[in-house]
Design an enzyme around this catalytic site. Sequence first.
Site, mmCIF file in Angstrom:
data_model
loop_
_atom_site.group_PDB
_atom_site.id
_atom_site.type_symbol
_atom_site.label_atom_id
_atom_site.label_comp_id
_atom_site.label_asym_id
_atom_site.label_seq_id
_atom_site.Cartn_x
_atom_site.Cartn_y
_atom_site.Cartn_z
ATOM 1 N N HIS A 67 0.759 -1.280 0.033
ATOM 2 C CA HIS A 67 0.156 -0.067 0.041
ATOM 3 C C HIS A 67 0.797 1.229 -0.157
ATOM 4 C CE1 HIS A 67 0.695 0.120 4.652
ATOM 5 N NE2 HIS A 67 0.572 1.435 4.160
ATOM 6 N N ASP A 116 -0.765 -7.235 1.330
ATOM 7 C CA ASP A 116 -0.160 -5.930 1.262
ATOM 8 C C ASP A 116 1.339 -6.025 1.457
ATOM 9 O OD1 ASP A 116 0.272 -3.233 1.603
ATOM 10 O OD2 ASP A 116 -0.356 -3.194 3.811
ATOM 11 N N SER A 214 4.733 1.525 8.486
ATOM 12 C CA SER A 214 4.184 0.352 7.220
ATOM 13 C C SER A 214 5.423 -0.100 6.762
ATOM 14 C CB SER A 214 3.371 1.035 6.235
ATOM 15 O OG SER A 214 2.099 1.894 6.748
ATOM 16 N N GLY A 215 5.519 -1.379 6.634
ATOM 17 C CA GLY A 215 6.394 -2.039 5.888
ATOM 18 C C GLY A 215 7.730 -2.421 6.871
#
Length: 264
Positions: A67, A116, A214-215
């Site tokens: 994302h 994701d 995120s990630g």
Amino acid sequence: MAKCASFSLFFIIAGASMTPEGFNMEIIGGREVPPHSQPFMASIQYGGDHVCGGVLIHPQWVLTAAHCQSLFANSQSLKVVLGAHSLSKNEASKQILEVKKLVPFSRFKTDPTSNDIMLIQLHRAVKLNKNIQPLHLTFKTYIRPGTKCQVTGWGTTNPDLVRPSDTLRKVAVTIISRKLCNSQSYYNHKPTITRNMVCAGDAQGLKDSCWGDSGGPLVCKGVFSAIVSGGHKCGQAKKPGVYILLTKKYQTWIKNNLAPHHAR
């Protein structure tokens, strides 16, 4: 922060507009790590601003959340910074690399919630040293509820302030059973936490990943087990962080992409 509209695109970063449904992750309730103690950490930056975390898994490849690609208009202004502790300081340890290509998981578009995950191929291989080292991938099909894990990132430390932490931070979170996370009092299947996902948080909601995380990696008992994907707001006991579990299907996908004929 407003409630996310759909869990598929639910992350925001400093300077970016919020997507209809969700949030980007940052460390809540954690502490600064010793500089360069996490040499696998990557800061994915767009226009000079940190937008997502990532994990170096090979000298020319970084693993992150798919994302994150919704947070930048093109890959020309995208850079991956390795060897950093402070985002703002001019550290001699930093290496800034351009991006050759983005490789989101093949089924991300059709099922973005549970797929994701994305690979970033760097324009060239990074020079490995004591401050920059890949993290070994160990694939998991299950993490026992109650397991204590660590999540690391430059995400925001205050859920009311959408800006990244300048220095790298880490927080301990606890794995929550998939059944409980899908229950009516938690996510109530909005989204459904599938076998490719795992929830982790804190009973009081005081420890969490958040915007900008995120990630980044979730490490359980020393094993890289999952990456930060999303959640609803940050630091809420019954809306814990949601992570993509590094299952066998991702192992095959990663190995296929890192094979020499793909790396040209």
